[in-house]
Write an enzyme that holds these catalytic residues in place. Structure first.
Site, PDB file in Angstrom:
ATOM      1  N   ASP A 158     -80.623 -21.859 -87.054  1.00  0.00           N
ATOM      2  CA  ASP A 158     -80.059 -22.654 -86.185  1.00  0.00           C
ATOM      3  C   ASP A 158     -79.055 -22.610 -84.467  1.00  0.00           C
ATOM      4  O   ASP A 158     -78.907 -22.717 -83.928  1.00  0.00           O
ATOM      5  CB  ASP A 158     -79.254 -23.792 -86.714  1.00  0.00           C
ATOM      6  CG  ASP A 158     -77.480 -23.248 -87.514  1.00  0.00           C
ATOM      7  OD1 ASP A 158     -77.194 -22.275 -86.761  1.00  0.00           O
ATOM      8  OD2 ASP A 158     -76.636 -23.886 -87.816  1.00  0.00           O
ATOM      9  N   SER A 159     -79.583 -20.588 -85.263  1.00  0.00           N
ATOM     10  CA  SER A 159     -79.391 -19.397 -83.530  1.00  0.00           C
ATOM     11  C   SER A 159     -79.979 -20.704 -82.493  1.00  0.00           C
ATOM     12  O   SER A 159     -80.343 -20.168 -81.674  1.00  0.00           O
ATOM     13  CB  SER A 159     -79.251 -18.824 -84.186  1.00  0.00           C
ATOM     14  OG  SER A 159     -80.582 -18.000 -84.738  1.00  0.00           O
ATOM     15  N   ASP A 215     -82.607 -22.817 -92.229  1.00  0.00           N
ATOM     16  CA  ASP A 215     -80.923 -23.736 -92.301  1.00  0.00           C
ATOM     17  C   ASP A 215     -80.735 -25.191 -92.155  1.00  0.00           C
ATOM     18  O   ASP A 215     -81.769 -25.425 -91.699  1.00  0.00           O
ATOM     19  CB  ASP A 215     -80.268 -22.688 -90.738  1.00  0.00           C
ATOM     20  CG  ASP A 215     -79.819 -21.639 -90.536  1.00  0.00           C
ATOM     21  OD1 ASP A 215     -79.522 -20.815 -91.665  1.00  0.00           O
ATOM     22  OD2 ASP A 215     -79.122 -20.876 -89.991  1.00  0.00           O
ATOM     23  N   LYS A 243     -81.002 -22.403 -96.530  1.00  0.00           N
ATOM     24  CA  LYS A 243     -79.519 -22.151 -96.495  1.00  0.00           C
ATOM     25  C   LYS A 243     -78.140 -23.040 -95.552  1.00  0.00           C
ATOM     26  O   LYS A 243     -79.110 -23.733 -94.979  1.00  0.00           O
ATOM     27  CB  LYS A 243     -80.084 -20.479 -95.381  1.00  0.00           C
ATOM     28  CG  LYS A 243     -78.325 -19.861 -95.169  1.00  0.00           C
ATOM     29  CD  LYS A 243     -78.465 -18.256 -94.523  1.00  0.00           C
ATOM     30  CE  LYS A 243     -78.865 -18.466 -92.366  1.00  0.00           C
ATOM     31  NZ  LYS A 243     -78.249 -18.965 -92.342  1.00  0.00           N
ATOM     32  N   GLU A 258     -72.129 -13.045 -93.012  1.00  0.00           N
ATOM     33  CA  GLU A 258     -71.826 -12.837 -91.181  1.00  0.00           C
ATOM     34  C   GLU A 258     -70.487 -11.974 -91.304  1.00  0.00           C
ATOM     35  O   GLU A 258     -69.738 -12.480 -91.573  1.00  0.00           O
ATOM     36  CB  GLU A 258     -71.952 -13.505 -90.829  1.00  0.00           C
ATOM     37  CG  GLU A 258     -72.072 -13.358 -89.122  1.00  0.00           C
ATOM     38  CD  GLU A 258     -72.885 -14.884 -88.704  1.00  0.00           C
ATOM     39  OE1 GLU A 258     -73.390 -15.421 -88.583  1.00  0.00           O
ATOM     40  OE2 GLU A 258     -73.042 -14.561 -87.358  1.00  0.00           O
TER      41      GLU A 258
HETATM   42  O1  KIV Z   1     -79.179 -19.179 -87.598  1.00  0.00           O
HETATM   43  C1  KIV Z   1     -79.536 -17.571 -87.594  1.00  0.00           C
HETATM   44  O2  KIV Z   1     -79.505 -17.042 -86.826  1.00  0.00           O
HETATM   45  C2  KIV Z   1     -78.447 -17.576 -88.883  1.00  0.00           C
HETATM   46  C3  KIV Z   1     -78.229 -15.847 -88.554  1.00  0.00           C
HETATM   47  C4  KIV Z   1     -77.517 -15.105 -88.058  1.00  0.00           C
HETATM   48  C5  KIV Z   1     -77.555 -15.325 -90.313  1.00  0.00           C
HETATM   49  O3  KIV Z   1     -77.811 -18.013 -89.587  1.00  0.00           O
HETATM   50 NA    NA Z   2     -77.514 -20.073 -88.978  1.00  0.00          NA
END
Ligand code: KIV
Ligand code: NA
Length: 264
Positions: free
Chosen positions: A45-46, A84, A112, A181
């Site tokens: 979700d980045s 995510d 996740k 993290e």
């Molecule tokens: O959203 C994401 O990219 C993540 C990673 C930074 C682990 O959760």
């Molecule tokens: Na994330």
């Protein structure tokens, strides 16, 4: 590369070979990452920050995640796809089930979620229904407003003990993987030793079972021009994106990344 499954990842943990994970949000990057040897592709979700330009991951919706998961699936060539669950899409069991169903039907092999022992019931319910879960601990960006900023977690002994406790509870609840993290390397190592399931780290030292980065960070791309301490720009000195991703895969496999300068 044969299809990567949870069995593959568990074997890698047991043999001590590092697991390589990287974000992708579209078919081209998914394909390129597979060619470079990435084993786990994360639709993070980045994407709310690096694709959509928000200042946090909170605005991301399940529909956004479904769109990008579908795109990644079309480019995937054998990696395990993890997607995510975005902010507030698993606050209740019902929400967790329907959000995860959407991600799995879009092409994810696992989901996740961010949070600790209080999500044990959620993890168990999803797992029993055929949805493997990775639990993201430490710095959890969806709770940035509660944490009071993007800060290293688990620095004092009480916090470290609580995190270790959460890790054990989530494993007992059925979590198939953990993601840590921004925690001190020593804590990253302790959690990794304390559970049987693979532990992927970002800013958690070199002793976790694997590493993950946001692909934009790996390529040195940043709107603000600043990259977090745990990031290395793998594009430096490389002729193309494919070579940069391959350099990341090799550095993780050889345990050359992360080194002390990227750790807490
Ligand atoms: O959203 C994401 O990219 C993540 C990673 C930074 C682990 O959760
Ligand atoms: Na994330």
């Amino acid at each position: 590369m044969p299809d990567v499954t949870l069995t593959t990842l568990n074997k890698l943990k047991q043999s001590g070979e590092k697991i390589v994970c990287l974000t992708a949000y579209d078919a081209t990057f998914a394909h390129l990452e597979c060619q470079a040897g990435v084993e786990v592709i994360l639709i993070g979700d980045s994407l709310g920050m690096v694709l959509q330009g928000h200042d946090s991951t909170l605005p991301v919706t399940v529909d956004d995640m479904v769109y990008h998961t579908r795109s990644v699936k079309r480019g995937n060539r054998g990696a395990l796809i993890m997607a995510d669950l975005p902010f507030m899409s698993y606050a209740t069991l019902e929400q967790a089930v329907s959000s995860s169903t959407a991600l799995m039907q879009a092409g994810a092999h696992m989901v996740k979620l961010e949070g600790g022992g209080w999500l044990a019931d959620t993890v168990t319910t999803l797992t029993r229904n055929g949805i493997p879960v990775c639990a993201h601990l430490g710095l959890t960006p969806q709770t940035v407003n509660v944490l009071g900023g993007y800060k290293v977690q688990g620095r004092d002994e009480a916090q470290a003990k609580a995190l270790l406790d959460d890790a054990r509870k989530l494993e007992a609840a059925g979590a198939a993987m953990l993601l840590l993290e921004c925690v001190p390397s020593e804590l990253g190592a302790e959690v990794t030793r304390s559970v049987q399931v693979p532990v992927i780290g970002i800013g958690a030292g070199s002793d976790t079972d694997g590493q993950v980065l946001v692909v934009h960070d790996l390529l040195g791309l940043s709107i603000s021009g600043r990259l977090p301490r745990f990031v290395k720009n793998f594009m430096a000195g490389q002729p193309d994106v494919q070579s940069a991703v391959r350099a990341y895969v090799e550095a993780v496999k050889r345990v050359e990344f992360p080194s002390a300068e990227h750790e807490f």
